[in-house]
Design a protein around this motif. Structure first.
Motif, PDB file in Angstrom:
ATOM      1  N   THR A 211       5.338  14.512   9.309  1.00 49.02           N
ATOM      2  CA  THR A 211       4.285  14.599  10.321  1.00 49.02           C
ATOM      3  C   THR A 211       2.890  14.609   9.713  1.00 49.02           C
ATOM      4  N   ALA A 212       2.698  15.383   8.642  1.00 49.45           N
ATOM      5  CA  ALA A 212       1.362  15.563   8.077  1.00 49.45           C
ATOM      6  C   ALA A 212       0.703  14.252   7.644  1.00 49.45           C
ATOM      7  N   PRO A 213       1.408  13.343   6.963  1.00 48.61           N
ATOM      8  CA  PRO A 213       0.726  12.086   6.587  1.00 48.61           C
ATOM      9  C   PRO A 213       0.298  11.264   7.797  1.00 48.61           C
ATOM     10  N   LEU A 214       1.107  11.280   8.857  1.00 52.27           N
ATOM     11  CA  LEU A 214       0.775  10.492  10.047  1.00 52.27           C
ATOM     12  C   LEU A 214      -0.366  11.114  10.836  1.00 52.27           C
ATOM     13  N   LEU A 215      -0.565  12.414  10.679  1.00 52.81           N
ATOM     14  CA  LEU A 215      -1.669  13.084  11.363  1.00 52.81           C
ATOM     15  C   LEU A 215      -3.016  12.540  10.898  1.00 52.81           C
ATOM     16  N   PHE A 216      -3.097  12.137   9.619  1.00 52.21           N
ATOM     17  CA  PHE A 216      -4.357  11.633   9.061  1.00 52.21           C
ATOM     18  C   PHE A 216      -4.414  10.112   8.976  1.00 52.21           C
ATOM     19  N   THR A 217      -3.342   9.427   9.359  1.00 56.71           N
ATOM     20  CA  THR A 217      -3.307   7.979   9.154  1.00 56.71           C
ATOM     21  C   THR A 217      -3.029   7.211  10.454  1.00 56.71           C
ATOM     22  N   ALA A 218      -1.837   7.368  11.006  1.00 59.40           N
ATOM     23  CA  ALA A 218      -1.482   6.617  12.216  1.00 59.40           C
ATOM     24  C   ALA A 218      -1.920   7.316  13.484  1.00 59.40           C
ATOM     25  N   LEU A 219      -2.102   8.638  13.418  1.00 59.91           N
ATOM     26  CA  LEU A 219      -2.459   9.477  14.563  1.00 59.91           C
ATOM     27  C   LEU A 219      -1.423   9.288  15.674  1.00 59.91           C
ATOM     28  N   ASN A 220      -1.814   8.842  16.848  1.00 63.89           N
ATOM     29  CA  ASN A 220      -0.866   8.667  17.952  1.00 63.89           C
ATOM     30  C   ASN A 220      -1.478   7.726  18.984  1.00 63.89           C
ATOM     31  N   ASN A 221      -0.636   7.264  19.896  1.00 60.58           N
ATOM     32  CA  ASN A 221      -1.092   6.366  20.950  1.00 60.58           C
ATOM     33  C   ASN A 221      -0.149   6.536  22.138  1.00 60.58           C
TER      34      ASN A 221
ATOM     35  N   SER B  56     -10.377   2.771  10.704  1.00 57.56           N
ATOM     36  CA  SER B  56      -9.829   3.461  11.864  1.00 57.56           C
ATOM     37  C   SER B  56      -8.385   3.833  11.575  1.00 57.56           C
ATOM     38  N   PHE B  57      -7.825   4.688  12.407  1.00 53.51           N
ATOM     39  CA  PHE B  57      -6.417   5.030  12.273  1.00 53.51           C
ATOM     40  C   PHE B  57      -5.567   3.782  12.515  1.00 53.51           C
ATOM     41  N   SER B  58      -4.464   3.670  11.750  1.00 56.99           N
ATOM     42  CA  SER B  58      -3.630   2.479  11.880  1.00 56.99           C
ATOM     43  C   SER B  58      -2.213   2.777  11.438  1.00 56.99           C
ATOM     44  N   GLY B  59      -1.298   1.973  11.960  1.00 57.65           N
ATOM     45  CA  GLY B  59       0.088   2.083  11.530  1.00 57.65           C
ATOM     46  C   GLY B  59       0.273   1.683  10.085  1.00 57.65           C
ATOM     47  N   TRP B  60      -0.559   0.744   9.593  1.00 57.74           N
ATOM     48  CA  TRP B  60      -0.463   0.342   8.194  1.00 57.74           C
ATOM     49  C   TRP B  60      -0.781   1.505   7.263  1.00 57.74           C
ATOM     50  N   ALA B  61      -1.798   2.273   7.604  1.00 55.74           N
ATOM     51  CA  ALA B  61      -2.144   3.441   6.786  1.00 55.74           C
ATOM     52  C   ALA B  61      -0.996   4.447   6.771  1.00 55.74           C
ATOM     53  N   GLY B  62      -0.361   4.656   7.927  1.00 55.17           N
ATOM     54  CA  GLY B  62       0.796   5.548   7.960  1.00 55.17           C
ATOM     55  C   GLY B  62       1.942   5.033   7.119  1.00 55.17           C
ATOM     56  N   ALA B  63       2.175   3.722   7.152  1.00 59.87           N
ATOM     57  CA  ALA B  63       3.258   3.145   6.353  1.00 59.87           C
ATOM     58  C   ALA B  63       2.987   3.303   4.860  1.00 59.87           C
ATOM     59  N   VAL B  64       1.736   3.101   4.444  1.00 60.34           N
ATOM     60  CA  VAL B  64       1.403   3.271   3.024  1.00 60.34           C
ATOM     61  C   VAL B  64       1.593   4.728   2.598  1.00 60.34           C
ATOM     62  N   ALA B  65       1.179   5.662   3.466  1.00 60.35           N
ATOM     63  CA  ALA B  65       1.368   7.083   3.137  1.00 60.35           C
ATOM     64  C   ALA B  65       2.843   7.422   2.991  1.00 60.35           C
ATOM     65  N   LEU B  66       3.676   6.924   3.888  1.00 55.22           N
ATOM     66  CA  LEU B  66       5.116   7.188   3.792  1.00 55.22           C
ATOM     67  C   LEU B  66       5.726   6.502   2.574  1.00 55.22           C
ATOM     68  N   SER B  67       5.191   5.330   2.204  1.00 58.87           N
ATOM     69  CA  SER B  67       5.716   4.654   1.016  1.00 58.87           C
ATOM     70  C   SER B  67       5.441   5.468  -0.251  1.00 58.87           C
ATOM     71  N   LEU B  68       4.304   6.158  -0.301  1.00 60.35           N
ATOM     72  CA  LEU B  68       4.010   7.002  -1.464  1.00 60.35           C
ATOM     73  C   LEU B  68       4.936   8.211  -1.529  1.00 60.35           C
ATOM     74  N   ILE B  69       5.506   8.592  -0.408  1.00 61.96           N
ATOM     75  CA  ILE B  69       6.463   9.695  -0.395  1.00 61.96           C
ATOM     76  C   ILE B  69       7.840   9.231  -0.836  1.00 61.96           C
TER      77      ILE B  69
END
Length: 302
Positions: free
Chosen positions: A233-243, A158-171
């Motif tokens: 924005t783009a990495p979070l669109l596919f990872t953390a999404l929104n809440n 599922s979408f998660s903040g951890w996935a968003g953090a990993v995506a940003l870490s790769l950047i």
């Protein structure tokens, strides 16, 4: 008589050749001066063109963003449903958690990789391959990184903040790698040689001499990398999404400023549009503050 008559034409020829050279030099100087003036005019026009649009963007951002921040409880209320007054508290906290976690994951990896490239690779095939991969990752579109993490961490879960953090870490990793290697290569070799002469081992030279000498540059690179991922924005669109709700749980979809701005800017509700301008202003000021801090740290020569 013969000598005097022959010397006179030689004098006239030399005088005419000198005057010809002077005219040529003057013509060449005038041409170069003209091209220099044209180049300066073109550069000034290009600068004025860019500053005009930048000033217009900042003016609109300040005008609309400050209006929203004055009339709405931006920092104390969560994002609202349509036609309801609200704020951006959950998005601000979520962005800080996701970007901060990405910094904690990516910065040490980037530092270690940059130290290896500057101090230990010494032209090895692994060092060359690492630089090549880092250059590719540095120029890769952020949406590609977001899709990669989506397929790796989100598609089967599922979408998660951890996935968003990993995506940003790769950047942030390639930014820190490049800045770390550059800063360490600027340290004079005499410092390393003096340390070796005193009997210091390699690890001691790296940690206590070269890294200390390049400390300001290393911190600057980390801050600039953090500024880079703050508004992604783009990495979070596919990872953390929104809440829409406030949450400390990074294992589920999490609110963040870039996605909130993206969604509210296109919403038909005027209140959400104003919140989008306020969020854009907060992100802009955050990036500006990080760049100012990086410049101040970069000036430290200690």
């Amino acid at each position: 008589m013969t000598t005097s008559s022959s010397s006179k034409p030689m004098t006239m020829n030399s005088t005419s050749s000198v005057s010809f050279e002077q005219r040529m030099n003057k013509s060449l100087y005038s041409r170069r001066k003209m091209f220099n003036v044209l180049g300066l005019i073109f550069a000034m026009c290009a600068m004025a063109f860019g500053l005009f649009w930048l000033g217009w963007i900042l003016f609109d951002l300040l005008r609309k963003g400050m209006e929203a921040m004055i009339t709405m409880p931006i920092f104390t209320v969560d994002t609202p449903p349509p036609n309801t007054i609200g704020g951006l508290r959950n998005a601000i906290v979520g962005s800080f958690m996701i970007a901060g976690t990405g910094l904690v994951i990516g910065a040490p990896v980037g530092l270690l990789a940059g130290i290896y490239l500057a101090e230990f690779s010494q032209g090895s095939w692994l060092g060359k391959a690492t630089r090549f991969i880092n250059d590719i990752l540095l120029s890769a579109p952020s949406i590609v990184i977001g899709l990669f993490i989506f397929s790796l961490m989100v598609s089967n879960r599922s979408f998660s903040g951890w996935a968003g953090a990993v995506a940003l870490s790769l950047i942030i990793i390639p930014v820190v790698v490049r800045s770390t290697e550059t800063m360490l290569n600027l340290v004079p070799n005499q410092l390393r040689e003096a340390s070796y002469a005193l009997g210091a081992p390699k690890w001691k030279v790296v940690t206590s001499v070269t890294m200390q000498a390049a400390k300001s540059g290393l911190i600057t690179g980390i801050l600039l990398g953090f500024a880079r991922i703050t508004g992604e924005t783009a990495p979070l669109l596919f990872t953390a999404l929104n809440n829409r709700f406030f949450s400390w749980d990074m294992s589920s979809a999490m609110a963040n400023l870039p996605m909130t701005i993206y969604q509210f800017a296109a919403a038909p509700d005027d209140t959400q549009n104003m919140l989008a301008w306020a969020g854009a202003l907060i992100v802009t000021f955050s990036v500006l503050a990080l760049n100012i801090i990086a410049r101040i740290v970069g000036r430290d020569k200690k």
